[in-house]
Every structure is written in C-alpha cells, then in structure tokens.
Design an enzyme around this catalytic site. Structure first.
Site, PDB file in Angstrom:
ATOM      1  N   ASP A  13       0.807  -1.233   0.000  1.00 60.98           N
ATOM      2  CA  ASP A  13       0.000   0.000   0.000  1.00 60.98           C
ATOM      3  C   ASP A  13       0.836   1.277   0.000  1.00 60.98           C
ATOM      4  O   ASP A  13       0.420   2.306   0.522  1.00 60.98           O
ATOM      5  CB  ASP A  13      -0.963   0.024   1.210  1.00 60.98           C
ATOM      6  N   LYS A  16       2.074   2.212  -5.004  1.00 59.05           N
ATOM      7  CA  LYS A  16       2.691   1.638  -6.222  1.00 59.05           C
ATOM      8  C   LYS A  16       1.862   1.927  -7.460  1.00 59.05           C
ATOM      9  O   LYS A  16       2.378   2.233  -8.521  1.00 59.05           O
ATOM     10  CB  LYS A  16       2.821   0.108  -6.087  1.00 59.05           C
ATOM     11  N   GLY A  40      -4.698  -4.292  -3.591  1.00 62.24           N
ATOM     12  CA  GLY A  40      -5.678  -3.236  -3.824  1.00 62.24           C
ATOM     13  C   GLY A  40      -4.901  -2.025  -4.298  1.00 62.24           C
ATOM     14  O   GLY A  40      -4.163  -1.422  -3.531  1.00 62.24           O
ATOM     15  N   HIS A  41      -4.998  -1.721  -5.581  1.00 64.75           N
ATOM     16  CA  HIS A  41      -4.168  -0.674  -6.187  1.00 64.75           C
ATOM     17  C   HIS A  41      -5.036   0.493  -6.636  1.00 64.75           C
ATOM     18  O   HIS A  41      -5.906   0.338  -7.481  1.00 64.75           O
ATOM     19  CB  HIS A  41      -3.400  -1.260  -7.386  1.00 64.75           C
ATOM     20  N   GLN A 225       1.971  -5.970  -3.251  1.00 62.52           N
ATOM     21  CA  GLN A 225       2.470  -6.103  -1.875  1.00 62.52           C
ATOM     22  C   GLN A 225       3.801  -5.354  -1.720  1.00 62.52           C
ATOM     23  O   GLN A 225       3.964  -4.333  -2.365  1.00 62.52           O
ATOM     24  CB  GLN A 225       2.605  -7.579  -1.470  1.00 62.52           C
TER      25      GLN A 225
HETATM   26  P1  GDP Z   1      -0.700   0.399  -3.560  1.00 61.63           P
HETATM   27  O1  GDP Z   1      -1.328  -0.864  -3.119  1.00 61.63           O
HETATM   28  O2  GDP Z   1       0.764   0.458  -3.240  1.00 61.63           O
HETATM   29  O3  GDP Z   1      -0.947   0.738  -5.008  1.00 61.63           O
HETATM   30  O4  GDP Z   1      -1.356   1.567  -2.683  1.00 61.63           O
HETATM   31  P2  GDP Z   1      -2.919   1.697  -2.274  1.00 61.63           P
HETATM   32  O5  GDP Z   1      -3.676   2.120  -3.467  1.00 61.63           O
HETATM   33  O6  GDP Z   1      -3.379   0.508  -1.535  1.00 61.63           O
HETATM   34  O7  GDP Z   1      -2.827   2.846  -1.192  1.00 61.63           O
HETATM   35  C1  GDP Z   1      -2.257   4.090  -1.462  1.00 61.63           C
HETATM   36  C2  GDP Z   1      -3.303   5.171  -1.169  1.00 61.63           C
HETATM   37  O8  GDP Z   1      -2.671   6.419  -1.044  1.00 61.63           O
HETATM   38  C3  GDP Z   1      -4.315   5.349  -2.282  1.00 61.63           C
HETATM   39  O9  GDP Z   1      -5.533   5.700  -1.724  1.00 61.63           O
HETATM   40  C4  GDP Z   1      -3.733   6.494  -3.107  1.00 61.63           C
HETATM   41  O10 GDP Z   1      -4.731   7.214  -3.818  1.00 61.63           O
HETATM   42  C5  GDP Z   1      -3.145   7.340  -2.025  1.00 61.63           C
HETATM   43  N1  GDP Z   1      -1.957   8.119  -2.413  1.00 61.63           N
HETATM   44  C6  GDP Z   1      -0.949   7.763  -3.235  1.00 61.63           C
HETATM   45  N2  GDP Z   1       0.014   8.695  -3.232  1.00 61.63           N
HETATM   46  C7  GDP Z   1      -0.397   9.661  -2.386  1.00 61.63           C
HETATM   47  C8  GDP Z   1       0.205  10.890  -1.921  1.00 61.63           C
HETATM   48  O11 GDP Z   1       1.305  11.266  -2.293  1.00 61.63           O
HETATM   49  N3  GDP Z   1      -0.524  11.611  -0.999  1.00 61.63           N
HETATM   50  C9  GDP Z   1      -1.740  11.203  -0.556  1.00 61.63           C
HETATM   51  N4  GDP Z   1      -2.346  11.979   0.337  1.00 61.63           N
HETATM   52  N5  GDP Z   1      -2.315  10.069  -0.973  1.00 61.63           N
HETATM   53  C10 GDP Z   1      -1.644   9.306  -1.856  1.00 61.63           C
HETATM   54  P1  IMO Z   2      -0.978  -4.151  -2.218  1.00 61.32           P
HETATM   55  O1  IMO Z   2      -0.527  -4.708  -3.554  1.00 61.32           O
HETATM   56  C1  IMO Z   2      -0.983  -4.565   2.087  1.00 61.32           C
HETATM   57  C2  IMO Z   2      -0.945  -8.652   3.663  1.00 61.32           C
HETATM   58  C3  IMO Z   2      -2.147  -9.104   4.448  1.00 61.32           C
HETATM   59  C4  IMO Z   2      -1.483 -10.063   5.407  1.00 61.32           C
HETATM   60  C5  IMO Z   2      -0.424 -10.723   4.553  1.00 61.32           C
HETATM   61  C6  IMO Z   2      -0.851 -12.064   3.967  1.00 61.32           C
HETATM   62  O2  IMO Z   2      -2.231  -3.387  -2.274  1.00 61.32           O
HETATM   63  O3  IMO Z   2       0.150  -3.419  -1.575  1.00 61.32           O
HETATM   64  P2  IMO Z   2      -2.466 -12.715   1.976  1.00 61.32           P
HETATM   65  O4  IMO Z   2      -3.930 -12.458   1.777  1.00 61.32           O
HETATM   66  O5  IMO Z   2      -1.602 -12.158   0.903  1.00 61.32           O
HETATM   67  O6  IMO Z   2      -2.169 -14.159   2.250  1.00 61.32           O
HETATM   68  O7  IMO Z   2      -2.116 -11.943   3.344  1.00 61.32           O
HETATM   69  O8  IMO Z   2      -0.150  -9.809   3.502  1.00 61.32           O
HETATM   70  N1  IMO Z   2      -1.244  -8.137   2.301  1.00 61.32           N
HETATM   71  C7  IMO Z   2      -1.191  -6.841   1.977  1.00 61.32           C
HETATM   72  N2  IMO Z   2      -0.990  -5.747   2.738  1.00 61.32           N
HETATM   73  N3  IMO Z   2      -1.148  -4.439   0.766  1.00 61.32           N
HETATM   74  C8  IMO Z   2      -1.323  -5.531  -0.019  1.00 61.32           C
HETATM   75  O9  IMO Z   2      -1.337  -5.458  -1.356  1.00 61.32           O
HETATM   76  C9  IMO Z   2      -1.403  -6.799   0.592  1.00 61.32           C
HETATM   77  N4  IMO Z   2      -1.612  -8.053   0.132  1.00 61.32           N
HETATM   78  C10 IMO Z   2      -1.496  -8.853   1.191  1.00 61.32           C
HETATM   79  O10 IMO Z   2      -2.764  -8.029   5.094  1.00 61.32           O
HETATM   80  O11 IMO Z   2      -0.814  -9.338   6.417  1.00 61.32           O
HETATM   81 MG    MG Z   3      -2.852  -1.525  -1.808  1.00 63.48          MG
END
Ligand code: GDP
Ligand code: IMO
Ligand code: MG
Length: 427
Positions: A13, A16, A40-41, A225
């Site tokens: 999270d 990426k 979750g991207h 991840q």
């Molecule tokens: P990922 O799994 O690495 O792609 O990240 P996620 O989408 O799960 O979580 C990142 C969250 O931070 C999302 O809601 C993005 O819209 C938000 N986000 C990304 N970059 C920034 C930033 O520079 N500032 C803020 N405030 N939010 C950001």
């Molecule tokens: P993105 O791509 C954050 C974590 C779960 C748990 C561990 C194992 O959005 O960064 P799993 O269901 O993969 O067997 O769970 O990994 N986990 C993540 N945490 N972002 C993710 O994906 C994750 N995918 C799995 O919370 O701790």
């Molecule tokens: Mg994510």
C-alpha cells in the site's frame, strides 16, 4: 524511460499503483507479475478513483498491452467484476492479456484461507486478506494447481482433477472439516472461468515478448504487496505467499533479468501495515491515529484500518539491498503537512544488552526485544500538495528527503504530494 520495475519497499500500500499509472504513459507493455486479488491498487485519474486488484495499473491508457503474468494467481470471479466495472467506465480493455501460465484460485482455496484465519489462535493468525492466496500458491508449489491453460484443455483438466481432487477432498473434509467438491462441480466451475478469461487469453505471449525486445518496446513491471511481505525476504511467517521483491518480476513475467534497467522502490514518508507481524516503528498512540486519519489509511481490499508508524530506514535499506533498487519514490509526503516534528528510525536497539542493529534482523522472534532508535526532524507546517517542482518544497521537506536518501543509499527520484497524477514531483 527504460524498462522499469516498480515495487513496494515496505509492507504494501505504498502507492505503487499511482507511480505505475504515471510511468505507464511512456511504456508499451505493463505486467503484473505476482500476487492476486489480495492487492488493492488505487489510481486517481480523470476525476475518478479506480481500484485494481488484478488488472495492471496501466489499463487507463489506450494502446498499451497490460499483462496479468504467469506468477500471478487469478480468482476469476474478482477478475470478472473488475472487468465489468472498467467496462462501465468505458475503459478500453482490448490491451488486456492473461498468461496461460497464471494459477487459478479455486473456491476451496478461499474456504481454507478463511477457515485458517478464523480458527487461528494467537501467533498462528497472519491476518490475511482471505482471498485464498496462500492455499493457491501452496497448490502451485506442490504441483496440484490449476493453471489458466488447463481451463482450455478438457482432457488434461479431467486427468488432473482425477489426480488432485481425491487428495484435495480428503484434506478439505478430514483436516479442515470443510465441504468437498465433486468433479462435475469443479469441471463446471472451470468452464465458467474459461469463459471469463477467454477474451484475454494470450497464447502467443512468446512472440509478443520477442518482438517487444526486438523493437525496443518499453516494459513496465508492476509489483504487488511489498518487500517486507515477500515469502522469502519478509517477516516470515507474517508475509504473503509470493515474491514481491524485484526478482519476482523475472520469475513472474517471462522476461529475464537482463531486460531490466531501473528498479524503483515505493515507500510512504511513513509506514503502514495491515495484518499481523512485527512493525518496529508502529505508533499505537494519537500520532499513529493522526497519520491514519490524514492519510486515509484503511485497506483498499478489506477496509481494515492500517497500522501506522514512522519511516524505518532499516527496512528501506534492506529493500534497497534485496531488490537492487536504483531509486526510491517517496509518497504521501503531504500527510506530514501539519506535523511539528517527524521521526525516522535509523537503527534498532536490543533492550536486553544495548546491542545496536543497523541491518534488518530477519529472525522475527527477537523483535519483541528491539526498540527503534529515532532521529527527529522538524516539520514544514505548510501545504505542499500543489507543489510541482522539487526546488519549491519547503526547506524542511527537502532536508527530510535528503536525509532519507543518505540513510537508504539511493536517490529519491519521485516525490508524491497527493493522490492525483499532477501531484507528483519527478526529479
Ligand atoms: P498500492 O497498493 O501500493 O498501489 O497503494 P494503495 O492504493 O493501496 O494505497 C495508497 C493510497 O494512497 C491510495 O488511496 C492512493 O490514492 C493514495 N496516495 C498515493 N500517493 C499519495 C500521496 O502522495 N498523498 C496522498 N495523500 N495520498 C496518496
Ligand atoms: P498491495 O498490492 C498490504 C498482507 C495481508 C497479510 C499478509 C498475507 O495493495 O500493496 P495474503 O492475503 O496475501 O495471504 O495476506 O499480507 N497483504 C497486503 N498488505 N497491501 C497488499 O497489497 C497486501 N496483500 C497482502 O494483510 O498481512
Ligand atoms: Mg494496496
């Protein structure tokens, strides 16, 4: 731009998808190479928020090939929903391609994941996303998995089910006390899955990849991840079941290491983690709550509140090493806009004997004895979310970034100051 891998450098999270989406504009091929719908991207573009689980974050551009690669695990029902949602938004999916070698998550994998999590006690609990990820990869490695290509091979699938189903059902009923699956039921499911995947099945991937190399097409590898959730390099057993490190881009895509030129790690200006496991800089106080609220730190996939804490340079340095990062993208710097001071962990201290660790102790059993050694930085106390040029950042924000670079040993090539595409500073 050169062929680039984007990976998470923390516990997932990190943002990426935002970085991948931006770089995808200049790429020809975007490949998700590991993980499944545990990911979750989030991409905020054209005034809308898109959440991807399996589909590469480059899909919002036209005329790009977006591969769901061989190293991924696909739960077809989630894929179907994701495709339908994107179609509703009029997103062109003609570039979406699915590797015949990707693995299929079956309902029994989700049953087992859910059961294991729900009945786990104390240290047994991993806090998984319950998307069947661990059991799907377990079957893949034990050679009992169903691959995408099996869905299109009636005879091969029938023979495979004869081999694996009796064993699977024994495990489901006798070990877990769960329901068994008949061959007819699984065959029917596989037919349904084949229909979902068929329009995107890419059997000529070898030709496409060879041509891409010949024509110097730009390839972007999208990790899911993060390094610390890697099954080999993360905080085992509190990890996912695939290889989010940069090496996973090769084993999971079909391109070997020599095509890769850049490896960008993505780190938040702080750290979050969902699920169980060690997290040295975790803040369980009101500062942690403040980061969670300002940063909207709730899971994209499960909605769970994310654990929050200060930036950990020991973790970052570890990621630089095991993923061979060439630079770091630092996201969510704006979340600190109102902070008086910001801490950074530069080492861990063993409370028992004062021993200092400036590298990551991979035996997580000793983490309960460790405490972070912090240095404190002054905040900048101003809104940076509209800043477009690095020079225009407040002095204290630049000092913070400069110090992270010193500690990590790689440059910060991208600074993100908000979720939007135009809230990004490329250096
Ligand atoms: P990922 O799994 O690495 O792609 O990240 P996620 O989408 O799960 O979580 C990142 C969250 O931070 C999302 O809601 C993005 O819209 C938000 N986000 C990304 N970059 C920034 C930033 O520079 N500032 C803020 N405030 N939010 C950001
Ligand atoms: P993105 O791509 C954050 C974590 C779960 C748990 C561990 C194992 O959005 O960064 P799993 O269901 O993969 O067997 O769970 O990994 N986990 C993540 N945490 N972002 C993710 O994906 C994750 N995918 C799995 O919370 O701790
Ligand atoms: Mg994510």
């Amino acid at each position: 731009m050169e062929n680039t891998v984007v990976i998470g450098a923390q516990w997932g999270d990190e943002g990426k998808a935002k970085i991948t989406d931006l770089l995808a504009e200049n790429a020809d091929i975007i490949i998700r190479y590991q993980g499944g719908c545990n990911a979750g991207h989030t991409v905020v573009a054209n005034g809308k928020t898109f959440k991807f689980h399996l589909i590469p974050s480059g899909i919002l551009y036209k005329n790009k090939l977006c591969f769901i690669g061989a190293g991924t695990v696909i739960y077809p029902d989630v894929l179907k929903k994701e495709i339908e949602d994107l179609k509703k938004d009029n997103i062109d999916l003609s570039g979406l391609k699915i590797s015949p070698l990707a693995s299929i998550t079956m309902p029994y994998h989700i049953d087992v994941d859910g059961y294991s999590e729900d009945t786990a006690k104390g240290a047994e609990k991993i806090g998984t996303t319950k998307k069947g990820i661990g059991p799907t990869y377990t079957d893949k490695i034990s050679r009992h998995g169903i691959k995408v290509q099996d869905l299109f091979d009636e005879e091969g699938l029938s023979n495979k089910l004869d081999l694996i189903l009796p064993l699977k059902n024994k495990e489901l009923t006798q070990v877990y006390g769960l329901k068994s699956y008949s061959k007819e039921e699984v065959t029917a499911l596989c037919k349904k899955y084949a229909e979902i995947i068929k329009p995107y099945l890419c059997n000529d991937w070898q030709k496409i990849f060879l041509d891409a190399k010949k024509e110097n097409k730009i390839i972007l590898f999208e990790g899911a991840q993060g390094v610390m959730l890697d099954v080999d390099w993360g905080t085992y057993p509190y990890v996912t079941s695939s290889n989010p490190v940069a090496g996973g881009a090769c084993t999971g895509s079909g391109f070997g290491p020599t095509v890769i030129k850049e490896i960008i790690g993505v780190s938040k200006a702080y750290i979050t983690r969902v699920g169980e496991g060690p997290f040295a800089t975790e803040l369980t106080d009101e500062t942690g709550e403040k980061i969670r609220n300002i940063g909207h730190e709730f899971g994209t996939t499960t909605g769970r509140p994310r654990r929050t804490g200060w930036f950990d340079a020991v973790v970052a340095k570890y990621g630089v090493l095991v993923s061979g990062l060439t630079s770091m993208a630092v996201t969510k710097l704006d979340v600190f806009d109102t902070f008086e001071e910001i801490k950074v962990c530069v080492a861990y201290k063993d409370k028992r004997n004062g021993e200092i660790y400036d590298y990551y102790p991979t035996n997580i059993n000793i983490h309960k004895y460790l405490e972070p050694v912090y240095e404190t930085h002054a905040g900048w106390k101003s809104n940076i979310s509209d800043i477009k040029k690095y020079e225009d950042l407040p002095e204290n924000a630049k000092k913070y970034i400069k110090r992270l670079e010193e500690l990590m040993g790689v440059p910060v090539s991208i600074v993100s100051v908000g979720p939007g595409r135009n809230q990004t500073i490329f250096r």
